[in-house]
Design a protein around this motif. Structure first.
Motif: not given
Length: 273
Positions: A57-63, A94-98, A52-53, A100-109
């Motif tokens: 699927k292709k959406s996960m591959e794209e992330r 962690s960014n991939i999970i974020c 479901n997340f 998927v769950l929240f639709g945002i990612r964070y810079e590593y710093d």
């Protein structure tokens, strides 16, 4: 192997069982649970939820592809500098999970997550990593106070019921800080100094072993070589030279048996991953 893993896959689908883990998890879950009806039900639920997340699927591959670009950029920027690949890949996962769950990612710093925790719980807060409690320390002043001013309070080791029963809470590497630990440390340092620790004789033994390591590397050009095994043998040879006055060739059965026994001991106590 094919017969075991494919034809008779169900017979080999179990996990190594531990009494403490089984009591803690009530023999449920997926990662640590043994194969059975509970495991199948949890697996079915987990796969359905992950699909479901976007899993499979292709959406996960794209992330994943999108995050890989940031990894490559980070590697390019770090040429000639020190970089912890473990931390970087933790951030990437962690960014991939974020994403998927929240639709945002964070810079590593990015300090966002650290700031949220710091503002909510202060410069010192505790959390559970799996089943084990951990204390997180933020800020230079707090870290200095913990590691320098109150060093004794933070000098202990993580304790394990199996290890404590096995070692009777004695020794140095796995023992908790206390009178036993101090006595053993004093004895070990005195003994090691008698064997040459901190003296030129120890340096000479290391230099001598490095020559054999270099020869082994030169002979292995164009061939496969396990550096882990080679350096285990080199370190063991230095110890043997100190204790017995002899060294062994890297293909000698005696030294291989010594290293194998040490590795099995480490694996049985969980000291080697």
């Amino acid at each position: 192997m094919k017969e075991a893993m494919v034809v008779k896959a169900t017979d080999f689908a179990g996990r190594p069982q531990d009494l403490f883990i089984n009591d803690l998890t009530q023999s449920k879950g997926m990662i640590l649970a043994d194969y059975g009806s509970f495991w199948r039900d949890h697996r079915r639920f987990a796969l359905k939820t992950l699909k479901n997340f976007g899993l499979g699927k292709k959406s996960m591959e794209e992330r994943i592809h999108e995050e890989t670009k940031f990894i490559i950029k980070t590697l390019d920027k770090s040429i000639g500098k020190t970089l912890s690949p473990q931390v970087m890949f933790h951030f990437a996962a962690s960014n991939i999970i974020c994403k998927v769950l929240f639709g945002i990612r964070y810079e590593y710093d990015d300090e966002t997550i650290k700031m949220i925790l710091r503002q909510s719980y202060g410069y010192v807060y505790s959390l559970f990593i799996g089943s084990k409690p951990a204390v997180v320390i933020n800020g230079f002043k707090t870290m200095k106070e913990a590691m320098a001013v109150k060093a004794i309070d933070f000098a202990g080791r993580p304790q394990d019921l199996f290890i404590n029963d096995l070692t009777q809470s004695k020794g140095m590497i796995l023992a908790d800080y206390g009178s036993f630990w101090r006595d053993h440390r004093r004895f070990v340092l005195k003994t090691l100094k008698n064997f040459g620790l901190g003296k030129k004789s120890m340096e000479e033994r290391i230099h001598e072993e490095i020559k054999f390591t270099i020869k082994t590397l030169e002979k292995s050009i164009g061939k496969t070589l396990s550096p882990q095994v080679m350096f285990h043998l080199a370190a063991s040879n230095i110890i043997c030279k100190v204790l017995f006055g002899t060294r062994y060739e890297y293909d000698d059965k005696t030294i291989k048996n010594i290293v194998q026994c040490i590795r099995k001991l480490n694996q049985s106590t969980g000291a080697e991953s």
